[in-house]
Write a protein that holds these residues in place. Structure first.
Motif, PDB file in Angstrom:
ATOM      1  N   VAL A  81      14.978   3.750  20.276  1.00  0.00           N
ATOM      2  CA  VAL A  81      14.526   5.429  19.850  1.00  0.00           C
ATOM      3  C   VAL A  81      12.902   5.426  19.879  1.00  0.00           C
ATOM      4  CG1 VAL A  81      15.816   4.967  18.258  1.00  0.00           C
ATOM      5  CG2 VAL A  81      14.734   7.605  18.880  1.00  0.00           C
ATOM      6  N   GLY A  82      11.529   6.349  19.915  1.00  0.00           N
ATOM      7  CA  GLY A  82      10.634   5.907  19.977  1.00  0.00           C
ATOM      8  C   GLY A  82      10.264   7.141  18.914  1.00  0.00           C
ATOM      9  N   SER A  83      10.987   8.137  18.937  1.00  0.00           N
ATOM     10  CA  SER A  83      10.543   9.850  17.995  1.00  0.00           C
ATOM     11  C   SER A  83      11.835  10.015  17.625  1.00  0.00           C
ATOM     12  CB  SER A  83      10.267  10.544  19.400  1.00  0.00           C
ATOM     13  OG  SER A  83       9.761  11.716  18.650  1.00  0.00           O
ATOM     14  N   PHE A  84      11.732  10.708  16.321  1.00  0.00           N
ATOM     15  CA  PHE A  84      12.394  11.452  15.052  1.00  0.00           C
ATOM     16  C   PHE A  84      12.252  12.832  15.348  1.00  0.00           C
ATOM     17  CE2 PHE A  84      15.301   9.034  14.203  1.00  0.00           C
ATOM     18  CZ  PHE A  84      15.405   7.794  14.783  1.00  0.00           C
ATOM     19  N   LEU A  85      12.686  14.225  15.576  1.00  0.00           N
ATOM     20  CA  LEU A  85      11.871  15.422  14.876  1.00  0.00           C
ATOM     21  C   LEU A  85      12.949  15.906  14.152  1.00  0.00           C
ATOM     22  CD1 LEU A  85      14.250  17.931  17.023  1.00  0.00           C
ATOM     23  CD2 LEU A  85      15.109  16.133  17.066  1.00  0.00           C
ATOM     24  N   SER A  86      12.898  16.473  13.168  1.00  0.00           N
ATOM     25  CA  SER A  86      12.989  18.436  11.857  1.00  0.00           C
ATOM     26  C   SER A  86      12.799  16.288  10.827  1.00  0.00           C
ATOM     27  CB  SER A  86      14.029  18.333  12.701  1.00  0.00           C
ATOM     28  OG  SER A  86      13.464  19.248  13.491  1.00  0.00           O
ATOM     29  N   VAL A  87      11.838  15.568  10.594  1.00  0.00           N
ATOM     30  CA  VAL A  87      12.092  14.780   9.189  1.00  0.00           C
ATOM     31  C   VAL A  87      11.118  15.237   8.064  1.00  0.00           C
ATOM     32  CG1 VAL A  87      11.500  12.627   8.613  1.00  0.00           C
ATOM     33  CG2 VAL A  87      12.938  12.723  10.126  1.00  0.00           C
ATOM     34  N   PHE A  88      10.785  15.879   7.207  1.00  0.00           N
ATOM     35  CA  PHE A  88      10.116  16.491   7.266  1.00  0.00           C
ATOM     36  C   PHE A  88       9.114  16.405   5.884  1.00  0.00           C
ATOM     37  CE2 PHE A  88      10.175  21.273   8.961  1.00  0.00           C
ATOM     38  CZ  PHE A  88      11.179  20.907  10.495  1.00  0.00           C
ATOM     39  N   ALA A 152       0.779  15.110   5.193  1.00  0.00           N
ATOM     40  CA  ALA A 152       1.067  14.593   3.897  1.00  0.00           C
ATOM     41  C   ALA A 152       2.312  14.520   3.374  1.00  0.00           C
ATOM     42  CB  ALA A 152       0.242  15.772   2.713  1.00  0.00           C
ATOM     43  N   SER A 153       3.519  15.361   4.702  1.00  0.00           N
ATOM     44  CA  SER A 153       4.733  15.018   4.519  1.00  0.00           C
ATOM     45  C   SER A 153       4.796  14.242   5.395  1.00  0.00           C
ATOM     46  CB  SER A 153       5.410  16.647   5.136  1.00  0.00           C
ATOM     47  OG  SER A 153       4.614  18.011   4.461  1.00  0.00           O
ATOM     48  N   GLY A 154       4.257  12.849   6.103  1.00  0.00           N
ATOM     49  CA  GLY A 154       4.468  12.357   7.218  1.00  0.00           C
ATOM     50  C   GLY A 154       4.426  12.887   8.620  1.00  0.00           C
ATOM     51  N   ILE A 155       4.316  14.028   9.200  1.00  0.00           N
ATOM     52  CA  ILE A 155       4.655  14.874  10.402  1.00  0.00           C
ATOM     53  C   ILE A 155       3.581  14.501  11.152  1.00  0.00           C
ATOM     54  CG2 ILE A 155       5.006  16.667  11.255  1.00  0.00           C
ATOM     55  CD1 ILE A 155       6.138  18.205   8.887  1.00  0.00           C
ATOM     56  N   HIS A 156       3.758  13.610  12.085  1.00  0.00           N
ATOM     57  CA  HIS A 156       2.788  13.700  12.740  1.00  0.00           C
ATOM     58  C   HIS A 156       2.319  14.489  14.130  1.00  0.00           C
ATOM     59  CE1 HIS A 156       5.240   9.589  12.471  1.00  0.00           C
ATOM     60  NE2 HIS A 156       4.017   9.692  11.179  1.00  0.00           N
ATOM     61  N   TRP A 157       3.188  15.086  14.943  1.00  0.00           N
ATOM     62  CA  TRP A 157       3.384  16.760  15.457  1.00  0.00           C
ATOM     63  C   TRP A 157       3.982  17.317  15.408  1.00  0.00           C
ATOM     64  CZ3 TRP A 157       7.459  13.613  19.502  1.00  0.00           C
ATOM     65  CH2 TRP A 157       7.941  14.596  20.962  1.00  0.00           C
ATOM     66  N   THR A 158       3.784  18.525  15.656  1.00  0.00           N
ATOM     67  CA  THR A 158       4.493  20.035  15.447  1.00  0.00           C
ATOM     68  C   THR A 158       4.525  20.187  17.074  1.00  0.00           C
ATOM     69  OG1 THR A 158       4.239  22.081  15.054  1.00  0.00           O
ATOM     70  CG2 THR A 158       1.467  21.175  15.493  1.00  0.00           C
ATOM     71  N   PHE A 159       5.964  20.564  16.938  1.00  0.00           N
ATOM     72  CA  PHE A 159       6.026  22.239  18.447  1.00  0.00           C
ATOM     73  C   PHE A 159       5.148  23.091  18.188  1.00  0.00           C
ATOM     74  CE2 PHE A 159       8.549  17.831  18.714  1.00  0.00           C
ATOM     75  CZ  PHE A 159       9.123  18.326  17.882  1.00  0.00           C
ATOM     76  N   SER A 160       4.194  23.189  18.278  1.00  0.00           N
ATOM     77  CA  SER A 160       3.593  24.453  18.779  1.00  0.00           C
ATOM     78  C   SER A 160       1.874  23.888  19.316  1.00  0.00           C
ATOM     79  CB  SER A 160       3.064  24.702  16.675  1.00  0.00           C
ATOM     80  OG  SER A 160       2.742  25.569  16.855  1.00  0.00           O
ATOM     81  N   LEU A 362      -1.390   5.576  15.232  1.00  0.00           N
ATOM     82  CA  LEU A 362      -0.172   4.990  14.096  1.00  0.00           C
ATOM     83  C   LEU A 362       0.187   3.279  14.479  1.00  0.00           C
ATOM     84  CD1 LEU A 362       2.721   7.952  15.675  1.00  0.00           C
ATOM     85  CD2 LEU A 362       1.847   7.477  12.875  1.00  0.00           C
ATOM     86  N   PHE A 363      -0.234   3.483  15.405  1.00  0.00           N
ATOM     87  CA  PHE A 363      -0.694   1.626  15.443  1.00  0.00           C
ATOM     88  C   PHE A 363      -1.810   0.424  14.103  1.00  0.00           C
ATOM     89  CE2 PHE A 363       2.299   0.316  19.259  1.00  0.00           C
ATOM     90  CZ  PHE A 363       2.168   1.227  19.360  1.00  0.00           C
ATOM     91  N   GLU A 364      -2.888   1.471  14.256  1.00  0.00           N
ATOM     92  CA  GLU A 364      -3.286   0.698  12.993  1.00  0.00           C
ATOM     93  C   GLU A 364      -2.745   1.285  11.490  1.00  0.00           C
ATOM     94  OE1 GLU A 364      -4.923   2.666  15.478  1.00  0.00           O
ATOM     95  OE2 GLU A 364      -5.848   0.919  16.404  1.00  0.00           O
ATOM     96  N   ASP A 365      -2.578   2.111  11.393  1.00  0.00           N
ATOM     97  CA  ASP A 365      -1.995   2.421  10.109  1.00  0.00           C
ATOM     98  C   ASP A 365      -0.704   3.023  10.362  1.00  0.00           C
ATOM     99  OD1 ASP A 365      -3.092   3.953   6.811  1.00  0.00           O
ATOM    100  OD2 ASP A 365      -0.858   2.884   7.842  1.00  0.00           O
ATOM    101  N   PRO A 366       1.194   2.824  10.420  1.00  0.00           N
ATOM    102  CA  PRO A 366       2.324   3.601  11.019  1.00  0.00           C
ATOM    103  C   PRO A 366       2.354   4.075  10.140  1.00  0.00           C
ATOM    104  CG  PRO A 366       2.881   1.264  10.860  1.00  0.00           C
ATOM    105  CD  PRO A 366       1.024   1.501  10.727  1.00  0.00           C
ATOM    106  N   TYR A 367       1.293   4.406   7.849  1.00  0.00           N
ATOM    107  CA  TYR A 367       1.949   5.544   7.622  1.00  0.00           C
ATOM    108  C   TYR A 367       0.756   5.728   7.146  1.00  0.00           C
ATOM    109  CZ  TYR A 367       5.727   0.962   7.319  1.00  0.00           C
ATOM    110  OH  TYR A 367       6.583   0.930   7.636  1.00  0.00           O
ATOM    111  N   ARG A 368      -0.331   6.444   7.609  1.00  0.00           N
ATOM    112  CA  ARG A 368      -1.281   6.760   7.564  1.00  0.00           C
ATOM    113  C   ARG A 368      -0.796   8.703   7.389  1.00  0.00           C
ATOM    114  NH1 ARG A 368      -5.853   6.858  11.678  1.00  0.00           N
ATOM    115  NH2 ARG A 368      -5.548   4.648  10.929  1.00  0.00           N
ATOM    116  N   TYR A 369      -0.481   8.981   7.727  1.00  0.00           N
ATOM    117  CA  TYR A 369       0.591   9.836   7.529  1.00  0.00           C
ATOM    118  C   TYR A 369       1.281   9.989   6.267  1.00  0.00           C
ATOM    119  CZ  TYR A 369      -1.648  10.951  11.999  1.00  0.00           C
ATOM    120  OH  TYR A 369      -2.604  11.001  12.961  1.00  0.00           O
ATOM    121  N   GLY A 370       1.003  11.154   5.649  1.00  0.00           N
ATOM    122  CA  GLY A 370       1.749  11.110   4.137  1.00  0.00           C
ATOM    123  C   GLY A 370       0.910   9.324   3.151  1.00  0.00           C
ATOM    124  N   SER A 371       0.547   9.731   3.424  1.00  0.00           N
ATOM    125  CA  SER A 371      -0.306   8.036   2.761  1.00  0.00           C
ATOM    126  C   SER A 371      -1.221   8.834   1.652  1.00  0.00           C
ATOM    127  CB  SER A 371      -1.881   7.535   3.062  1.00  0.00           C
ATOM    128  OG  SER A 371      -2.650   8.357   3.857  1.00  0.00           O
TER     129      SER A 371
END
Ligand code: GLC
Length: 749
Positions: A81-88, A152-160, A362-371
């Protein structure tokens, strides 16, 4: 596509991905592809298929039929699996990411997507409401704030952004779009992409956008969600495609395929849509995710015999990522072994997903979002103030006999199901908006007029599975009305009635609320209807019986203060409709940019023999596209065509005077419409081609100058070419689509 051109790299990519024409690509994107190619050399076929899967966690917000239950942690460890949705939130996002980075063979980061549709924590007005502000900068800024709270919530992508044009308010998802007009819809779609993605996709406060739902999902037959969409390619290119193109040209890096079949083939298996049009013609180089389980649902559509067929059909259509269906990882290896799918095709699909992950950093810093500290990002005071302002600009004053604005010492009977409804005012797709942070009409009105001056009762209930007068509710309402100077009646539809799978055949206000209105009418008190809704409605009854109607929509966290600002007169309402309000559901679809027909009705308000009109009701909607009142008056005069003759490739210039002839300052939206008098295909009777939101002090007059490049007059020809022609045009300017000030100009070769 305004990007730096890198011919060598792009040419190599073309060879790899089989695209015929050269999508222009930035250096940054080309670098991402190169890195993806390098990584893929280490990946197994199963790991490549894993990048094409998106799952939901057990804590995820389920937005469709339950997907297959999975052991998601072992799936992550196995690279399936490469992605998850609805992790807020960042805790869950980082927890999943940690497993991927530390416990899978290659440590490929996950990409987390969510439905951030009109806000993440701070919820802005539903998108249809916000479009009525016609404030493009504000809409972009709302997306910027949503992106900051999301990242800031660790979300990388919006369906919008949802870019679906719709002329049918029976379709409940009309609440998520920008109404009926392609020109305005395109401006808004591009603004939202800019707001989400900013100038640097790898920045810790920008997120990937997603152009949805590709395509023409808003044209579902009978207004029934998920229903068939069948239209000519010409209509599609003319009316439905422009907002998707604008979002792509703004740089959106992902697209979502829609549930509906399109010209006979479900979008998720429609190679003409997802490859020929999207990639070869439009040059899209990102990745496409399906809508929820939409790959697997091609079995139900009847174009796939089973999940394996569905996977093959979708992969060959160039659909990269399967949202929760699971058919890619389930059947991908077999399809390759059987020779039905080449590993090269899977490489192409995987490369495009990995490239977006590289571009996000995300490869440089997988935790960048939500840091950064997520709580510092949420509910910032300046953002809450902005939400209040944009909510006020989204509201539309539809009727006012002078009862509004209210004097500060007015005693108010505040009545109805949505007056104190913190969840309903957030509408649908409220992200992680917290109703406890909502400020309701009641709270804000008590604050503004004094608690002792606001007499409140709910009187009715309306929402999922409930639609009734509460016991004694009407009696209590009448009692309070008699004690008050004015009634503010908060009625309409609940937040549950907006969004997915909530289509309604009737557009009237639910009967219990109409019963309440009738009872209050008998008291003889002045009544102001505050209309909560996520769609256009048939409000003939309310307009007839009320003395004022303020369309409040579902205006988000700060809906209450926005309403108090307007009814108290602190804010002068300035919203203008972006969707026609029908006189009757029988007219639907009814929209301003319809075609003339060979027998147009001479009068939009009464039938005339042998004309395209109804014998039982008027043709005209109750309120037209562009309509909205103010507490002041604006007069339009002296339309000047400054360029009576323009060469193709030039710019048409038209000016008009706008004067505030009232006693207080106000904002208006000056609109410019054109008609192509003789064209190669039939054209709408009017088309919006420019607008300007302006603020005028009492007595102030301004000359508004519109500029329309002839490229904006392009339309779809019968050979599917999209271009402007020489010819005669009529132009109108005014405050709505019925503007009467007119002029003419010519386009010449
Ligand atoms: C839903 C919606 C889509 C949303 C997706 C993920 O079914 O159609 O707009 O982005 O699933 O929640």
């Amino acid at each position: 596509m305004k990007r730096l051109f890198t011919p060598i790299i792009t040419a190599l990519l073309l060879l790899a991905t089989g695209c015929s024409n050269a999508p222009t690509m930035s250096q940054e994107e080309a670098d991402a592809y190169r890195r993806a190619d390098k990584l893929m050399k280490k990946m197994t076929l199963r790991e490549k298929l894993g990048q094409l899967e998106q799952f939901i966690t057990r804590k995820g917000v389920v937005t469709g039929p339950e997907g297959v239950k999975r052991d998601i942690e072992s799936a992550i460890r196995n690279g399936e699996v490469g992605s998850f949705l609805s992790v807020f939130n960042r805790e869950d996002s980082h927890r999943l990411q940690k497993i991927a980075i530390e416990e899978s063979r290659l440590g490929i980061p996950l990409i987390i997507g969510c439905d951030i549709i009109h806000g993440c924590r701070i919820i802005f007005p539903e998108n249809l409401a916000m479009s009525c502000s016609w404030n493009i900068e504000a809409i972009e800024h709302s997306a910027r704030i949503a992106a900051e709270e999301s990242a800031a919530s660790g979300i990388h992508w919006t369906f919008s952004p949802m870019c679906d044009i719709s002329t049918d308010p029976r379709w409940s998802r009309v609440s998520e779009g920008a109404g009926e007009d392609p020109y305005l819809g395109a401006k808004i779609a591009a603004a939202m992409v800019r707001g989400y993605q900013g100038d640097d996709l790898s920045a810790p406060n920008t997120i990937a956008a997603c152009v949805k739902h590709f395509a023409a999902y808003g044209a579902a037959q009978a207004g029934r969600d998920y229903h068939t969409v069948d239209m000519s390619e010409l209509m599609f290119r003319d009316r439905y495609l422009p907002p998707y193109i604008a979002a792509l040209e703004a740089g959106a890096v992902t697209v979502m395929s829609s549930f509906n079949d399109f010209m006979g083939v479900p979008a998720s298996g429609n190679r003409w849509l997802l490859h020929t049009l999207l990639r070869e013609e439009l040059g899209f180089t990102g990745f496409v995710v399906s809508d929820w389980n939409a790959v697997h649902e091609m079995i139900i559509h009847g174009v796939a015999a089973d999940g394996k067929d569905a996977a093959e059909l979708a992969m060959k259509a160039h659909l990269n990522m399967d949202m929760v269906g699971g058919d890619y990882i389930a059947y991908g290896e077999e399809l390759v072994k059987e020779g039905r799918i080449s590993e090269k095709l899977i490489d192409n699909l995987c490369r495009e997903v990995l490239a977006v992950k590289y571009r996000l950093g995300l490869f440089e810093d997988p935790y960048r979002y939500g840091s950064q500290n997520q709580n510092e990002a949420y509910y910032r005071p300046e953002n809450m103030e902005f939400a209040r302002k944009v909510a006020g600009e989204s509201m539309v004053l539809l009727k006012n006999d002078g009862v509004l604005p209210l004097a500060k010492d007015t005693k108010i009977a505040l009545i109805g199901p949505f007056a104190d409804a913190p969840k309903d005012q957030l509408g649908a797709w409220r992200g992680k908006g917290e109703p406890e942070r909502s400020i309701t009409f009641r709270q804000a009105l008590e604050e503004r007029f004094g608690k002792q001056n606001v007499l409140y009762t709910k009187a009715c209930e309306c929402g999922k599975g409930v639609d009734r007068v509460v016991e004694g509710g009407i009696r209590e309402a009448v009692k309070l009305a008699k004690q008050a100077d004015v009634v503010l009646l908060s009625i309409g539809l609940s937040g549950w009635h907006s969004g997915e799978s909530r289509s309604r055949a009737e557009l009237t206000v639910p009967a219990p609320q109409q019963e309440l209105l009738d009872a209050l009418k008998k008291t003889g008190k002045k009544i102001v209807v505050l209309l909560s809704t996520g769609r256009a409605m048939d409000i003939r009854n309310e307009v007839e019986k009320a003395d004022a109607v303020l369309l409040t929509w579902h205006a988000g966290t700060m809906a209450g203060p926005a309403v108090a600002d307007i009814v108290s007169g602190d804010t002068n309402p300035s919203g203008h409709l972006t969707i026609s309000f029908p006189y009757s559901v029988g007219q639907v679809p009814v929209h301003y940019n319809a075609k003339t027909t060979g027998r147009p009705a001479k009068d939009q308000y009464k039938a005339s023999g042998y004309s395209s009109s109804y014998v039982d009701i008027q043709n005209a909607p109750l309120f037209p596209f562009g309509y909205g009142l103010s507490y002041t008056e604006f007069e339009y005069s002296d339309l000047q065509v400054l360029t009576p003759e323009v060469k193709l490739g030039g710019t048409v210039k038209v000016s008009v005077k706008v004067k505030n002839v009232g006693k207080r300052a106000g904002d208006d939206v000056a609109q410019l419409y054109i008609r192509d008098v003789v064209a190669e295909t039939t054209r709408p009777v009017r088309e919006l081609k420019s607008f300007e939101r302006l603020t005028l002090a009492a007595g102030e007059e301004r000359v508004v100058e519109f500029e329309v490049p002839t490229s904006d007059l392009a339309y779809c020809h019968s050979d599917m070419s999209f271009k402007a022609d020489a010819g005669d045009f009529i132009v109108w300017a005014g405050a709505d689509s019925n503007a009467t000030l007119q002029g003419e100009f010519k386009i010449v070769e």
